[in-house]
Design a protein around this motif. Structure first.
Motif, mmCIF file in Angstrom:
data_model
loop_
_atom_site.group_PDB
_atom_site.id
_atom_site.type_symbol
_atom_site.label_atom_id
_atom_site.label_comp_id
_atom_site.label_asym_id
_atom_site.label_seq_id
_atom_site.Cartn_x
_atom_site.Cartn_y
_atom_site.Cartn_z
ATOM 1 N N UNK A 258 0.842 -1.197 0.000
ATOM 2 C CA UNK A 258 0.000 0.000 0.000
ATOM 3 C C UNK A 258 0.879 1.250 0.000
ATOM 4 N N UNK A 259 1.944 1.230 0.782
ATOM 5 C CA UNK A 259 2.856 2.366 0.836
ATOM 6 C C UNK A 259 3.536 2.598 -0.510
ATOM 7 N N UNK A 260 4.007 1.522 -1.143
ATOM 8 C CA UNK A 260 4.644 1.650 -2.459
ATOM 9 C C UNK A 260 3.643 2.134 -3.499
ATOM 10 N N UNK A 261 2.407 1.618 -3.434
ATOM 11 C CA UNK A 261 1.369 2.061 -4.366
ATOM 12 C C UNK A 261 1.042 3.537 -4.155
ATOM 13 N N UNK A 262 1.058 3.984 -2.909
ATOM 14 C CA UNK A 262 0.818 5.393 -2.632
ATOM 15 C C UNK A 262 1.916 6.273 -3.230
ATOM 16 N N UNK A 263 3.170 5.844 -3.094
ATOM 17 C CA UNK A 263 4.274 6.610 -3.680
ATOM 18 C C UNK A 263 4.184 6.644 -5.207
ATOM 19 N N UNK A 264 3.836 5.525 -5.815
ATOM 20 C CA UNK A 264 3.687 5.494 -7.278
ATOM 21 C C UNK A 264 2.497 6.341 -7.705
ATOM 22 N N UNK A 265 1.441 6.354 -6.887
ATOM 23 C CA UNK A 265 0.279 7.179 -7.174
ATOM 24 C C UNK A 265 0.650 8.657 -7.174
ATOM 25 N N UNK A 266 1.526 9.072 -6.290
ATOM 26 C CA UNK A 266 1.951 10.470 -6.265
ATOM 27 C C UNK A 266 2.715 10.856 -7.522
ATOM 28 N N UNK A 267 3.440 9.903 -8.092
ATOM 29 C CA UNK A 267 4.261 10.194 -9.269
ATOM 30 C C UNK A 267 3.442 10.099 -10.557
ATOM 31 N N UNK A 268 2.719 8.978 -10.756
ATOM 32 C CA UNK A 268 2.050 8.735 -12.033
ATOM 33 C C UNK A 268 0.530 8.776 -11.982
ATOM 34 N N UNK A 269 -0.071 9.009 -10.859
ATOM 35 C CA UNK A 269 -1.528 9.111 -10.705
ATOM 36 C C UNK A 269 -2.257 7.844 -11.169
ATOM 37 N N UNK A 270 -1.751 6.697 -10.740
ATOM 38 C CA UNK A 270 -2.381 5.402 -10.983
ATOM 39 C C UNK A 270 -3.150 5.028 -9.712
ATOM 40 N N UNK A 271 -4.335 4.422 -9.832
ATOM 41 C CA UNK A 271 -5.115 4.088 -8.621
ATOM 42 C C UNK A 271 -4.326 3.221 -7.632
ATOM 43 N N UNK A 272 -4.397 3.603 -6.372
ATOM 44 C CA UNK A 272 -3.665 2.897 -5.320
ATOM 45 C C UNK A 272 -4.159 1.461 -5.179
ATOM 46 N N UNK A 273 -5.470 1.258 -5.253
ATOM 47 C CA UNK A 273 -6.010 -0.095 -5.068
ATOM 48 C C UNK A 273 -5.576 -1.041 -6.185
ATOM 49 N N UNK A 274 -5.471 -0.542 -7.404
ATOM 50 C CA UNK A 274 -5.017 -1.379 -8.511
ATOM 51 C C UNK A 274 -3.553 -1.782 -8.321
ATOM 52 N N UNK A 275 -2.718 -0.819 -8.001
ATOM 53 C CA UNK A 275 -1.295 -1.123 -7.795
ATOM 54 C C UNK A 275 -1.073 -2.053 -6.619
ATOM 55 N N UNK A 276 -1.764 -1.791 -5.522
ATOM 56 C CA UNK A 276 -1.579 -2.665 -4.360
ATOM 57 C C UNK A 276 -2.090 -4.075 -4.649
ATOM 58 N N UNK A 277 -3.169 -4.205 -5.420
ATOM 59 C CA UNK A 277 -3.646 -5.527 -5.815
ATOM 60 C C UNK A 277 -2.631 -6.276 -6.649
ATOM 61 N N UNK A 278 -1.970 -5.566 -7.554
ATOM 62 C CA UNK A 278 -0.929 -6.194 -8.374
ATOM 63 C C UNK A 278 0.249 -6.625 -7.509
ATOM 64 N N UNK A 279 0.648 -5.765 -6.574
ATOM 65 C CA UNK A 279 1.742 -6.130 -5.668
ATOM 66 C C UNK A 279 1.372 -7.329 -4.800
ATOM 67 N N UNK A 280 0.114 -7.393 -4.356
ATOM 68 C CA UNK A 280 -0.316 -8.537 -3.537
ATOM 69 C C UNK A 280 -0.308 -9.829 -4.347
ATOM 70 N N UNK A 281 -0.659 -9.757 -5.629
ATOM 71 C CA UNK A 281 -0.609 -10.952 -6.483
ATOM 72 C C UNK A 281 0.837 -11.429 -6.612
ATOM 73 N N UNK A 282 1.763 -10.502 -6.812
ATOM 74 C CA UNK A 282 3.179 -10.872 -6.918
ATOM 75 C C UNK A 282 3.660 -11.500 -5.613
ATOM 76 N N UNK A 283 3.288 -10.907 -4.477
ATOM 77 C CA UNK A 283 3.673 -11.478 -3.189
ATOM 78 C C UNK A 283 3.059 -12.859 -2.982
ATOM 79 N N UNK A 284 1.814 -13.034 -3.436
ATOM 80 C CA UNK A 284 1.152 -14.328 -3.319
ATOM 81 C C UNK A 284 1.917 -15.392 -4.103
ATOM 82 N N UNK A 285 2.337 -15.049 -5.321
ATOM 83 C CA UNK A 285 3.075 -16.015 -6.137
ATOM 84 C C UNK A 285 4.422 -16.367 -5.518
ATOM 85 N N UNK A 286 5.082 -15.392 -4.896
ATOM 86 C CA UNK A 286 6.366 -15.668 -4.261
ATOM 87 C C UNK A 286 6.221 -16.441 -2.956
#
Length: 101
Positions: free
Chosen positions: A16-44
């Motif tokens: 969520x923190x990383x998604x928030x930082x990326x949201x500040x830079x590129x204005x991408x939805x935080x929930x979408x980015x955090x969901x993608x990061x959670x999928x990557x963490x799930x696979x690992x």
């Protein structure tokens, strides 16, 4: 016990923190980015004998025909790894539900 709990908390908060930082830079939805990061963490965090590792085992066997994959029964998983996978699954679902609303 405290270390495992701290790992679960960090596993939940850092995307969520990383998604928030990326949201500040590129204005991408935080929930979408955090969901993608959670999928990557799930696979690992999947155990080595899971359904996702069969393709990797096949590729390793092509390179090294003598490789014997370690099979892990689902009953032998520790409660910590099951809880981690359950929390990541719940966070993935919540992130994408928030995004699609």
């Amino acid at each position: 016990m405290k270390k495992k709990l701290m790992n679960l908390v960090l596993l939940s908060i850092i995307p969520i923190f990383i998604a928030f930082l990326i949201n500040l830079i590129w204005d991408v939805p935080i929930s979408l980015l955090s969901g993608i990061f959670y999928i990557i963490l799930f696979l690992f965090n999947l155990p080595s004998g899971s359904f996702m590792s069969t393709n990797t085992d096949y590729n390793i066997k092509r390179v090294n025909p003598h490789y014997k994959a370690e099979k892990q029964a689902i009953g032998s998983l520790s409660s910590h790894s099951i809880i981690t996978l359950a929390i990541l699954t719940l966070l993935i679902i919540v992130s994408f539900l928030i995004y699609f609303q």
